[in-house]
Design an enzyme around this catalytic site. Structure first.
Site, short mmCIF file in Angstrom:
data_model
loop_
_atom_site.label_atom_id
_atom_site.label_comp_id
_atom_site.label_asym_id
_atom_site.label_seq_id
_atom_site.Cartn_x
_atom_site.Cartn_y
_atom_site.Cartn_z
N HIS A 162 0.70 -1.20 0.04
CA HIS A 162 -0.12 -0.05 -0.04
C HIS A 162 0.79 1.28 0.10
O HIS A 162 0.63 2.22 -0.75
CB HIS A 162 -1.07 -0.05 1.21
CG HIS A 162 -1.68 1.31 1.15
ND1 HIS A 162 -1.28 2.33 2.24
CD2 HIS A 162 -2.88 1.31 0.91
CE1 HIS A 162 -2.27 3.17 2.01
NE2 HIS A 162 -3.22 2.96 1.28
N CYS B 43 34.55 5.18 -25.83
CA CYS B 43 33.82 5.55 -24.44
C CYS B 43 34.61 6.37 -23.51
O CYS B 43 35.62 6.04 -23.17
CB CYS B 43 33.56 4.23 -23.85
SG CYS B 43 34.82 3.11 -23.54
#
Length: 804
Positions: free
Chosen positions: A421, A752
């Site tokens: 919840h 990279c």
């Protein structure tokens, strides 16, 4: 539609168009029974008590005017909410069933008992609110569910209590806030054969990642016993993640994540004469074991995929496993309402610059960072003490807590999983939350200044004090197309799904060592030689981490394969280049049990690292585990988009030795489409580029190491920092030459690093050289993509001018 009374309808007679008659919950069950049973989705049989029965009940007991009078008094402020709700509920509970309504319900129940082969079948009785003129209104979680109901008298009583639950305080508040007319909302009741999950298990699953909206996974939460403990957030459930695109192949096992939850308690049937259910502690074996087998996880994943495809939208599904028969069932399904409505193309990223001591950790809900003061509320009766704008810290929440949750800056709970919840409401409210911390209510105190961070992956952390952080808006709409591919550097599996919306061309660098250091934490050779390990403290830690693994090396292979699978999944089917481990010896030594297996070196940066380790007797068995993980990732899980990359390969002879060791461990270049790349970070890689290109399918330029070794500059030296320059002419010569040689050989080549994002002129240089791809951090993607597009446009204009 019904062959029986209009006040009762069997699930197989219902469909999505019957929401106004039986509510969304019952209409959805009918839809699945009618259309998905033939596709293998099992739904327990049952029937709906229709909205017409509710109105008939009110009229027969002359309750409409009584209820309307109480609601008018409430609206005028003359009666408090709690008193109004109690009055209406008490009035309904005293009502008598009209004879024909009771007869219709009981006739249906007797038929259900006959189907089940029982004199008195156990049933689940669930509320399903509806409004005839508001068929799309959601009343989820506002009314009651009653489990383990047996017998005619108990059934009628449970149905009446469902009717009364239309007027719980939270339901009245919800309708008032939404502007719904209370007297136009009705209640249907679903009566469904109980699945004996009290002696099995149950849970919730979503067909979308609940935190990032990544739409290619099914997230499954599971606990022992009835599923209410998962929904209520009363337990820390197991969590599984399944990759949907690979589920169609029965030979594959695309389970990305298996996280063992605490599962400290479970809800079971109570004895005769007691309340229908009770909560009891789980056994030690139950806490240590997974609720679902791999086969069951895959079955639920496939059902979830079928349900989602049928409904045409992401779904929130409740499931249960019968402990007596071992059968799985779907007991509810509704559309997911948070991530599926999130605006595509824009999102925020949070970066923490400086932070205090970590106080508690748990599952991250959302992806934001907030600062605030703690307000510790341990009981619902103390809700009035909540301070607006504070960080709510509590054990767990239920619908009665929603009013103060709306006023919180963030929420931290002791218990609960991603489908509890607290998690669901936090998402709906757009609040960061950390659930399942275990001990936040013990470790945090009122008015304590804290930072709640959900921006570091699927684990959330509470830090001491107010941290410095920045927020950036990332807009990936209208990103220009480029010839040069722009890929992402990713290392953290926990955060990989966060970047799925970025239109990148794949992952250019996934660092294996990040997964090893953060998700495995143990030196692979300490697992290989676990039985003979002399370091008793390391042995104790390893035993704890690898608990449940009879073969300690399997812990490494399993954790590594699953960790890397999240990165492989994030941009699937685009290529994901995974660099094999590239720790230096001092970094390896810091892993648990690592000191005994690593030499002490004066200069680890150019020492026993990269390819040299893979065939060395010192580490060869460890590298075999890395290969096993990659083989599992590609061949058993199905991620054929994974490309392997070898770091710091000093010579052609070394390349041959590494490729031979890989082949011995089932990774043969070209077999099953396997591509193998090499890092270009040593001058020898450039000088002998042609020879390296004969052995590898591609290169990835590591500009940091290549600069360091070309210029002879220690990249970590403060004294020489101004000499370390990736745009030095010597470095650029190296880069230009290897790009040219790769092109001649037909090998792919990329770079990279951060330089293209920090320096637009460097991006222009790479584009002019004809590089195939550039790989950058996710938050740099948009800027680099635009710079590359500009560089390509500038290059085309220059070429046009030269031709003219």
């Amino acid at each position: 539609m019904s062959k029986h009374s209009p006040e009762v309808a069997w699930f197989e007679e219902l469909g999505r168009s019957d929401v106004a008659r039986v509510g969304g919950k019952n209409a959805s069950l009918g839809e699945m029974v009618r259309h998905l049973g033939g596709r293998g989705v099992a739904v327990p049989p049952g029937f709906a008590v229709t909205a017409q029965a509710y109105w008939h009940f009110l009229e027969a007991n002359r309750l409409k005017e009584t209820i309307a009078d109480v609601l008018r008094e409430l609206a005028a402020g003359r009666t408090p909410l709690a008193e109004a709700g109690e009055t209406i509920r008490r009035t309904i509970l005293r009502g008598a069933w009209p004879d024909e309504t009771a007869a219709a319900i009981l006739a249906a129940y007797r038929t259900l008992c006959e189907r089940a082969g029982k004199a008195e079948a156990d049933v689940a009785v669930r509320s399903s609110a509806t409004a005839e003129d508001l068929p799309d209104a959601s009343f989820a979680g506002q009314q009651e569910t009653f489990l383990n109901i047996r017998g005619e008298t108990a059934l009628l009583d449970a149905c009446r209590r469902c009717f009364a639950s239309l007027f719980t305080d939270r339901a009245i508040s919800y309708r008032t806030a939404k502007g719904f007319d209370h007297m136009k909302v009705a209640l249907s009741v679903g009566v469904q054969l109980m699945v004996r999950s009290d002696v099995g298990g149950a849970g919730v699953m979503f067909t979308i990642d609940t935190e990032t909206g990544f739409d290619k996974v099914v997230v499954i939460d599971a606990a022992w016993g009835l599923g209410e403990t998962v929904v209520q957030g009363a337990v820390d459930p197991d969590e599984y993640q399944v990759f949907k695109p690979l589920l169609a192949d029965p030979a594959l096992t695309p389970i990305l994540e298996k996280r063992l939850g605490g599962k400290a308690q479970k809800m079971i049937y109570a004895r005769e004469g007691e309340r229908p259910t009770r909560t009891v502690p789980t056994s030690r074996a139950e806490r240590a074991g997974f609720v679902l087998s791999d086969a069951e996880i895959l079955t639920l994943g496939r059902w979830a995929d079928v349900i989602e495809r049928h409904y045409g939208c992401p779904m929130d599904i409740e499931w249960a496993k019968d402990g007596e028969s071992g059968a799985l069932y779907v007991v509810q399904a509704r559309p997911e309402t948070v991530q599926s409505r999130r605006e595509a193309g824009t999102f925020r990223t949070y970066r923490i610059a400086a932070k205090g001591r970590r106080l508690v950790s748990g599952l991250a809900i959302g992806d934001a960072v907030v600062t605030g003061r703690v307000c510790l509320i341990e009981s619902a009766r103390d809700i009035a003490d909540f301070v607006d704008g504070a960080v709510l810290v509590t054990r767990n929440t239920d619908p009665d807590w929603v009013p103060i949750m709306k006023r919180a800056a963030a929420i931290v709970t002791d218990r609960g999983g991603r489908t509890s919840h607290a998690a669901i409401v936090s998402r709906e409210l757009g609040l960061p939350a950390i659930v399942g911390t275990g001990d936040a209510t013990r470790l945090l105190h009122d008015q304590q200044e804290v930072t709640v961070s959900c921006a570091e992956g699927d684990q959330g952390h509470v830090y001491e004090g107010f941290a410095d952080y920045r927020v950036e808006e990332l807009d990936v709409r209208d990103v220009p197309a480029t010839r040069t591919e722009v890929m992402l550097n990713l290392g953290n599996p926990a955060a990989a799904f966060r970047w799925w919306r970025i239109p990148a061309d794949g992952v250019g660098l996934a660092r294996m060592e990040f997964v090893v250091s953060n998700h495995i934490k143990v030196h692979p050779m300490a697992l290989v030689h676990f039985d003979s390990l002399q370091d008793q403290e390391a042995k104790r830690q390893i035993a704890g981490l690898a608990e449940g693994y009879a073969d300690k090396t399997e812990y490494f292979v399993d954790r590594l394969a699953r960790g890397l699978s999240r990165i492989a999944a994030a941009l699937h089917p685009k290529p994901v280049i995974i660099r094999m481990s590239d720790f230096k010896t001092n970094e390896y030594a810091n892993l648990i049990g690592g000191a005994a297996f690593e030499p002490k070196e004066e200069n680890p940066m150019i020492g026993f690292r990269g390819a040299a380790r893979y065939y060395s007797p010192r580490y060869r068995a460890g590298f075999a585990l890395e290969c096993r993980a990659i083989k599992r990732l590609r061949e058993e899980m199905g991620f054929r988009n994974v490309v392997v990359m070898i770091p710091f390969c000093r010579s052609v002879a070394e390349a041959d030795r590494v490729l031979a060791v890989m082949a011995e461990n089932g990774l043969r270049r070209g077999e099953h489409g396997l591509e193998v790349y090499v890092m270009c970070e040593i001058p020898s890689n450039v000088i002998l580029a042609k020879a390296f290109a004969e052995r590898f399918d591609g290169f990835s330029i590591g500009s940091n190491d290549l600069t360091q070794l070309t210029l002879g500059v220690d990249r970590d030296s403060e004294e020489l920092a101004e000499l370390f320059d990736e745009q030095d002419e010597a470095v650029k010569w190296m880069i230009a030459n290897v790009i040219a040689e790769a092109g001649k050989a037909g090998a792919k080549i990329g770079l990279c690093g951060q330089a293209p994002s920090d320096h637009p002129e460097f991006a222009e240089f790479l584009v002019a050289c004809g590089i195939d791809s550039i790989s950058v951090s996710p938050d740099s993607f948009v800027a680099v993509k635009r710079r590359i597009a500009a560089a390509e446009a500038s290059g085309r204009k220059g070429a046009a001018r030269r031709r003219s």
